[in-house]
Design an enzyme around this catalytic site. Structure first.
Site, short mmCIF file in Angstrom:
data_model
loop_
_atom_site.label_atom_id
_atom_site.label_comp_id
_atom_site.label_asym_id
_atom_site.label_seq_id
_atom_site.Cartn_x
_atom_site.Cartn_y
_atom_site.Cartn_z
N GLU A 121 35.85 41.98 33.32
CA GLU A 121 36.71 40.80 33.18
C GLU A 121 36.43 40.06 31.89
OE1 GLU A 121 38.00 38.27 36.32
OE2 GLU A 121 36.89 39.41 37.82
N ASN A 129 35.40 30.18 32.97
CA ASN A 129 34.61 31.39 33.22
C ASN A 129 33.13 31.12 33.03
OD1 ASN A 129 36.63 33.30 33.89
ND2 ASN A 129 37.15 33.56 31.72
N GLY A 168 43.74 41.90 38.21
CA GLY A 168 43.52 43.26 37.77
C GLY A 168 44.03 44.29 38.76
N HIS A 197 45.82 42.51 30.64
CA HIS A 197 45.10 43.61 31.29
C HIS A 197 45.38 44.91 30.56
CE1 HIS A 197 43.73 41.42 34.90
NE2 HIS A 197 44.83 40.72 34.71
N CYS A 216 43.37 33.32 37.93
CA CYS A 216 42.45 34.27 38.56
C CYS A 216 42.92 34.53 39.97
CB CYS A 216 41.03 33.69 38.55
SG CYS A 216 39.83 34.70 39.45
N CYS A 240 38.73 41.79 41.13
CA CYS A 240 39.63 41.05 40.25
C CYS A 240 41.04 41.17 40.81
CB CYS A 240 39.57 41.61 38.83
SG CYS A 240 40.72 40.82 37.67
N GLY A 241 41.59 40.05 41.26
CA GLY A 241 42.89 40.08 41.91
C GLY A 241 44.03 40.38 40.96
#
Length: 295
Positions: free
Chosen positions: A231, A66, A243, A182, A75, A240-241
């Site tokens: 994130e 990150n 997410g 999440h 991710c 955000c995939g």
């Protein structure tokens, strides 16, 4: 030493992609990744992704640092970008019959290509479709508190509409792991959330021992959700995939949406489906921005 790279983005969630097939360890350190991701003094990105040799029969291994130097398990937008980058690499080697600069180049050939990629969250299989979109089998969500992990509720039970105190306010949250944690909360107006101040307080809350990604979801209709995200390790991003997948799962668990929906993000839309096989399927774009060399 110089390293070649390509810059990709998935709905504005942007990454530096590095061909790391010659080594099983990333070519740059987390500290160097922080500098590369700096938007004023570096290339600028939400993270650095490495395409490493495959493990346990997979085609490739994905590692990602990150923008703060931390390493997430996976991710969603990043793996779509990695699929496009791999297509470019293999196209340049002649395997696909020519240079492929982006997934959109497949549209003319009317072909699709699929890869099995080893990640810290398990094996993920992105498929570049004939129309240039990338569809990813994201696997099954994990729902028990101990799997996320979170101390909210009992370790062996799902975390659905559990109260949590953040920023002097009580929020009802549903927690989902897509290989990374999440915390999802449904709000009347996602645009009204002060992400820059509230996001870090969720991320570092004591209820999440490994920190957490946080999604604020506004229900537009049963097949359309509007989402803003903070994130873990990257802060505010345009998409955000994982997410988006977690948001759909939370919506189904709380009976706020159907098992297939469009998730609106600041950077664009993702199509998310929670199949009857219990797997999540995410479809969206991945685009190459430019390439270069770094010292």
């Amino acid at each position: 030493m110089s390293i070649e790279f390509a810059k990709y983005h998935g709905l504005g969630n942007d990454f530096i992609l590095i061909d790391n097939r010659s080594s099983s360890e990333p070519q740059v350190t987390p500290e160097q990744a922080i500098k590369l991701c700096d938007r004023h003094f570096g290339i600028g990105a939400d993270g650095v992704i490495f395409a490493l040799p495959g493990q346990d029969g997979t085609d490739y291994t994905m590692r990602i640092f990150n923008s703060d130097g931390s390493e997430p398990e996976m991710c969603g937008n990043g793996i779509r970008c990695l699929a496009g980058f791999i297509a470019q690499l293999e196209g340049n080697s002649g395997k696909l019959g020519g240079t492929v600069s982006s997934p959109q180049a497949f549209q003319e050939s009317n072909k699709s290509f699929e890869y099995r990629i080893h990640t810290l969250a398990g094996v993920i299989s992105p498929q570049i479709l004939a129309d240039g979109q990338v569809k990813v089998d994201m696997g099954e969500p994990k729902l028990l508190a101990s799997e996320i992990p979170t101390t909210l509720g009992s370790p062996d039970r799902k975390v659905i509409n559990e109260p949590i105190e953040v920023a002097g306010k009580s929020w009802l949250v549903t927690c989902v792991s897509m290989g990374n944690p999440h915390c999802i909360t449904f709000v009347e107006d996602a645009s009204a959330i002060a992400l820059e101040s509230i996001g870090p307080q969720f991320e570092h809350h004591k209820a999440f021992p490994q920190r957490t990604n946080t999604e604020f979801i506004q229900v537009v209709s049963r097949d359309r959700l509007k989402m803003r995200v903070w994130e873990r390790g990257a802060g505010i991003t345009l998409a955000c995939g994982t997410g988006a997948c977690a948001a759909l799962v939370a919506g189904v668990l709380t009976d706020k949406c159907d098992r297939t929906a469009t998730v609106e993000l600041p950077g664009g839309n993702l199509q998310i489906e929670w199949g009857l096989d219990q797997k999540l399927y995410m479809t969206g774009p991945a685009e190459r921005v430019f390439a270069g060399k770094i010292s």
